[in-house]
Design a protein around this motif. Structure first.
Motif, PDB file in Angstrom:
ATOM      1  N   GLN A  24       0.840  -1.198   0.000  1.00 35.61           N
ATOM      2  CA  GLN A  24       0.000   0.000   0.000  1.00 35.61           C
ATOM      3  C   GLN A  24       0.875   1.247   0.000  1.00 35.61           C
ATOM      4  N   ASP A  46      -3.476  -1.248  -2.169  1.00 32.73           N
ATOM      5  CA  ASP A  46      -4.286  -0.037  -2.246  1.00 32.73           C
ATOM      6  C   ASP A  46      -3.397   1.192  -2.391  1.00 32.73           C
ATOM      7  N   GLY A  67      -5.426  -3.339  -6.103  1.00 30.14           N
ATOM      8  CA  GLY A  67      -6.115  -2.804  -4.935  1.00 30.14           C
ATOM      9  C   GLY A  67      -6.896  -1.536  -5.243  1.00 30.14           C
ATOM     10  N   ASN A  68      -7.700  -1.127  -4.288  1.00 27.69           N
ATOM     11  CA  ASN A  68      -8.496   0.087  -4.409  1.00 27.69           C
ATOM     12  C   ASN A  68      -7.601   1.301  -4.622  1.00 27.69           C
ATOM     13  N   ALA A  70      -5.423   2.000  -6.656  1.00 27.19           N
ATOM     14  CA  ALA A  70      -4.020   1.703  -6.939  1.00 27.19           C
ATOM     15  C   ALA A  70      -3.397   2.700  -7.914  1.00 27.19           C
TER      16      ALA A  70
END
Length: 82
Positions: A24, A46, A67-68, A70
């Motif tokens: 992340q 993310d 991921g969210n 990204a």
């Protein structure tokens, strides 16, 4: 082997062909221009490339998990899926 974005310099490409996971916010806010994540089943965390104004393209391996947010708020124009 993930560098914190504060250590990265403007206008660079990165080849992570053997990397299977990007954490992340790993490159968030950096000036990366292209990224190659060609390993199969790579996981992109993310916001890993969030806020990268110079990021224009990415190459991703088979079965990539993204991921969210990204690539949110980046300038990405091209994604190649292998």
């Amino acid at each position: 082997m993930i560098m914190h974005s504060s250590t990265l310099h403007e206008g660079f490409s990165i080849n992570l062909e053997n990397v299977i996971s990007v954490g992340q916010f790993a490159f968030a806010g950096s000036y990366i221009t292209t990224v190659n994540l060609t390993a199969d089943n790579v996981v992109i965390g993310d916001a890993a490339f969030n806020l990268c104004p110079n990021l224009s393209s990415a190459t991703l391996g088979k079965n990539a998990t993204i991921g969210n947010f990204a690539f949110a708020e980046s300038s990405i124009r091209r994604v190649e899926l292998l």
